[in-house]
Design a protein around this motif. Structure first.
Motif, PDB file in Angstrom:
ATOM      1  N   SER A  42       0.875  -1.215   0.000  1.00  0.00           N
ATOM      2  CA  SER A  42       0.070   0.077   0.042  1.00  0.00           C
ATOM      3  C   SER A  42       0.782   1.158   0.012  1.00  0.00           C
ATOM      4  O   SER A  42       1.804   1.346   0.614  1.00  0.00           O
ATOM      5  CB  SER A  42      -0.856  -0.177   1.344  1.00  0.00           C
ATOM      6  N   ARG A  43       0.368   2.376  -0.620  1.00  0.00           N
ATOM      7  CA  ARG A  43       1.057   3.722  -0.696  1.00  0.00           C
ATOM      8  C   ARG A  43       1.016   3.928   0.608  1.00  0.00           C
ATOM      9  O   ARG A  43       1.807   5.047   0.817  1.00  0.00           O
ATOM     10  CB  ARG A  43       0.240   4.539  -1.801  1.00  0.00           C
ATOM     11  N   SER A  44       0.367   3.918   1.352  1.00  0.00           N
ATOM     12  CA  SER A  44       0.403   4.541   2.904  1.00  0.00           C
ATOM     13  C   SER A  44       1.605   4.039   3.490  1.00  0.00           C
ATOM     14  O   SER A  44       1.883   4.626   4.494  1.00  0.00           O
ATOM     15  CB  SER A  44      -0.940   3.808   3.729  1.00  0.00           C
ATOM     16  N   ASP A  66      -0.550  -1.312  -4.853  1.00  0.00           N
ATOM     17  CA  ASP A  66      -2.023  -0.721  -4.941  1.00  0.00           C
ATOM     18  C   ASP A  66      -2.026   0.497  -5.968  1.00  0.00           C
ATOM     19  O   ASP A  66      -2.950   1.344  -5.943  1.00  0.00           O
ATOM     20  CB  ASP A  66      -2.667  -0.465  -3.699  1.00  0.00           C
ATOM     21  N   SER A  67      -0.763   0.821  -6.430  1.00  0.00           N
ATOM     22  CA  SER A  67      -0.709   1.877  -7.443  1.00  0.00           C
ATOM     23  C   SER A  67      -1.814   1.599  -8.699  1.00  0.00           C
ATOM     24  O   SER A  67      -2.047   2.639  -9.380  1.00  0.00           O
ATOM     25  CB  SER A  67       0.776   2.064  -7.952  1.00  0.00           C
ATOM     26  N   TYR A  68      -2.173   0.533  -8.833  1.00  0.00           N
ATOM     27  CA  TYR A  68      -2.938   0.180 -10.015  1.00  0.00           C
ATOM     28  C   TYR A  68      -4.512   0.925 -10.029  1.00  0.00           C
ATOM     29  O   TYR A  68      -4.965   1.221 -10.970  1.00  0.00           O
ATOM     30  CB  TYR A  68      -3.185  -1.384 -10.380  1.00  0.00           C
ATOM     31  N   LEU A  69      -4.521   1.343  -8.698  1.00  0.00           N
ATOM     32  CA  LEU A  69      -5.964   2.139  -8.489  1.00  0.00           C
ATOM     33  C   LEU A  69      -5.937   3.472  -9.146  1.00  0.00           C
ATOM     34  O   LEU A  69      -7.002   3.881  -9.352  1.00  0.00           O
ATOM     35  CB  LEU A  69      -6.230   2.069  -7.205  1.00  0.00           C
ATOM     36  N   GLU A  70      -4.846   3.977  -9.564  1.00  0.00           N
ATOM     37  CA  GLU A  70      -4.791   5.219 -10.126  1.00  0.00           C
ATOM     38  C   GLU A  70      -4.704   4.884 -11.827  1.00  0.00           C
ATOM     39  O   GLU A  70      -4.902   6.097 -12.408  1.00  0.00           O
ATOM     40  CB  GLU A  70      -3.464   5.947  -9.870  1.00  0.00           C
ATOM     41  N   GLU A  71      -4.535   3.847 -12.011  1.00  0.00           N
ATOM     42  CA  GLU A  71      -4.199   3.702 -13.630  1.00  0.00           C
ATOM     43  C   GLU A  71      -5.669   3.649 -14.414  1.00  0.00           C
ATOM     44  O   GLU A  71      -6.861   2.934 -13.994  1.00  0.00           O
ATOM     45  CB  GLU A  71      -3.567   2.313 -13.926  1.00  0.00           C
ATOM     46  N   GLU A  72      -5.617   4.572 -15.621  1.00  0.00           N
ATOM     47  CA  GLU A  72      -6.772   4.508 -16.422  1.00  0.00           C
ATOM     48  C   GLU A  72      -6.453   4.374 -17.704  1.00  0.00           C
ATOM     49  O   GLU A  72      -5.402   5.081 -18.231  1.00  0.00           O
ATOM     50  CB  GLU A  72      -7.773   5.882 -16.221  1.00  0.00           C
ATOM     51  N   ASN A 115       0.351   3.704 -20.881  1.00  0.00           N
ATOM     52  CA  ASN A 115       0.569   3.193 -19.344  1.00  0.00           C
ATOM     53  C   ASN A 115       0.185   1.772 -19.468  1.00  0.00           C
ATOM     54  O   ASN A 115      -0.209   1.090 -20.288  1.00  0.00           O
ATOM     55  CB  ASN A 115      -0.190   4.112 -18.222  1.00  0.00           C
ATOM     56  N   SER A 151      -7.803  -6.833 -12.020  1.00  0.00           N
ATOM     57  CA  SER A 151      -6.945  -6.821 -10.803  1.00  0.00           C
ATOM     58  C   SER A 151      -5.817  -7.674 -10.466  1.00  0.00           C
ATOM     59  O   SER A 151      -5.082  -7.342  -9.667  1.00  0.00           O
ATOM     60  CB  SER A 151      -8.204  -6.983  -9.750  1.00  0.00           C
TER      61      SER A 151
END
Length: 471
Positions: A42-44, A66-72, A115, A151
């Motif tokens: 996690s980025r946290s 979890d950086s994939y959550l920012e990928e579009e 990306n 995912s």
């Protein structure tokens, strides 16, 4: 020599186990410079280091899964994949086909992708997924398959597209994403790559997925095969593979690793550090300790259930769970709830502590893990001349019983998740001080002979010179 150590889910964010091993390697090899390639969940965790980094650590490269959550991605593009590229992607998704990791690396790092998500929103990917659904999952809705596979593999695609620091040698301390990074670095820079497996990563992920609620039953095989594919990447690329004990080597060979690549270098401890902690308490209480992270794979819930049985038989017993509990706060809360439901008293969750400050109080130790490699926790307890009750995982039985070394038993073994047998073993030791002391002496002698930290450093120093050459 500049060595890039690649760690997933451990150093420098988590203490104990593999992290302690890494910290010792870096600290005790001041002649080398190290880069730490740290893969966190996690980025946290960014910058939240639990260790003071040694002076010879020149860089910490952080990446988070979890950086994939920012990928579009841009929907509907077509990238004209070759047949070999398609076959490698099909293999990644579970087909029994040969896989060209080098070609996959080059494809996914290509500038034609803006990306990683661009590929997963392409027509090429949809075609592959439609074929997979038709062949293996005809009753599963396509949208459900799409988001599951996305995912699953997007963290891998992000990992492959990550910038890799240049070094003279790369050393991954597990397969999985760390193994992929090591394989990628070898591909990019043509430098030597060493893999050390403490536990068998793919087997551990399999155990987690089988029990996981977040993976639907018909997708479990897909996830399991995916992690075995990641392991095969590292086994294939590594110049040298190191494991900790004989059974792990046998499993690696079963999983496809070339037997000629594998060396065994056991873990070790600094035995002299434990010379002053052998004093027993004399207040009549029995104290049972666990040197352990509070996470599901360590199975603290089974430990608590065994404590409840022990407490009924030996009511003056106290229990100390010594290790960090911040890694999985939900699981820690569940453990506290179970403790309350069992009406179990005298259990102390100490958090991360200096084990030497507590060890002299302990009469025996327990380890209830469902998966292990060669636990440093057991070696630490043995160096303190303390007997153990442990589950029959990894090299626990080998550590406690020896390999025909003539030293005798250093503890008792029980089946995984069998809290009653774990409790009965602890009760047997708890009632027999002479047996505890005899097993403690056996434990200390075994560690002193076969599991010394100076031997670990000597063997890795020799390995670095052999694989990397004099730099």
């Amino acid at each position: 020599m500049k060595i890039c150590l690649i760690a997933e889910g451990s150093y420098p964010y988590i203490t104990g186990g593999v992290s302690s091993w890494i910290h010792a390697i870096v600290n005790q090899m001041p002649e080398h410079e190290f880069i730490i390639f740290a893969i966190g969940a996690s980025r946290s965790q960014k910058g939240q280091f639990k260790y003071k980094l040694p002076a010879n650590v020149k860089e910490v490269k952080e990446m988070f899964l979890d950086s994939y959550l920012e990928e579009e991605g841009i929907w509907g593009k077509r990238f004209r994949l070759t047949d070999v590229q398609k076959q490698s992607l099909q293999a990644l998704l579970g087909e029994k086909l040969d896989m060209d990791w080098s070609g996959l690396f080059d494809m996914l790092r290509s500038p034609k992708f803006r990306n990683a998500a661009d590929f997963l929103t392409s027509k090429d990917f949809f075609d592959l997924l439609e074929e997979l659904c038709a062949k293996h999952y005809p009753l599963v809705p396509f949208t459900e398959m799409f988001w599951t596979v996305r995912s699953m593999i997007l963290p891998l695609l992000l990992t492959i597209r990550e910038d890799i620091p240049e070094a003279d040698m790369y050393h991954s301390v597990s397969t999985g994403y760390a193994g992929v990074v090591g394989s990628l670095a070898k591909h990019l820079y043509n430098k030597p790559f060493i893999l050390t497996e403490h536990g068998i990563y793919s087997r551990e992920r399999e155990e987690e997925i089988i029990k996981a609620d977040w993976v639907k039953g018909y997708f479990k095989d897909l996830w399991i095969e995916y992690f075995y594919r990641l392991s095969s990447c590292a086994y294939e690329a590594a110049d040298q593979v190191v494991t900790l004990f004989r059974r792990n080597k046998e499993i690696q060979i079963e999983l496809g690793c070339d037997a000629g690549k594998i060396d065994i270098i056991p873990n070790g401890v600094n035995v002299d550090d434990y010379m002053s902690i052998r004093a027993q308490t004399t207040d009549g209480k029995l104290r049972i300790g666990a040197i352990i992270r509070v996470v599901p794979i360590k199975d603290i819930k089974t430990m608590l259930q065994s404590f409840a049985v022990i407490k009924r038989e030996l009511p003056e017993t106290e229990f100390y769970v010594m290790g960090p509990y911040e890694e999985d706060k939900q699981y820690y809360e569940e453990c506290l709830q179970l403790q309350a439901a069992l009406e179990l008293k005298d259990v102390h969750f100490t958090g991360a502590v200096r084990i030497l400050d507590y060890m002299g109080m302990m009469d025996l130790f327990m380890l209830t893990s469902i998966s292990e490699g060669q636990p440093l926790a057991i070696l630490e307890g043995m160096a303190g001349a303390k007997p153990f009750v442990a589950t029959n995982v990894g090299s626990c039985k080998e550590l406690l019983s020896g390999m025909d070394d003539g030293l005798g038993e250093a503890g008792l073994i029980a089946p995984v998740m069998h809290y009653e047998k774990l409790a009965m073993a602890a009760i047997q030791l708890g009632k027999d001080r002479q047996l505890r002391e005899k097993m403690g002496r056996n434990a200390y002698e075994r560690v002193k002979r076969f599991y010394r930290q100076e031997d670990v450093i000597k063997n890795y120093r020799r390995l670095y010179q052999k694989v990397g050459g004099e730099q």
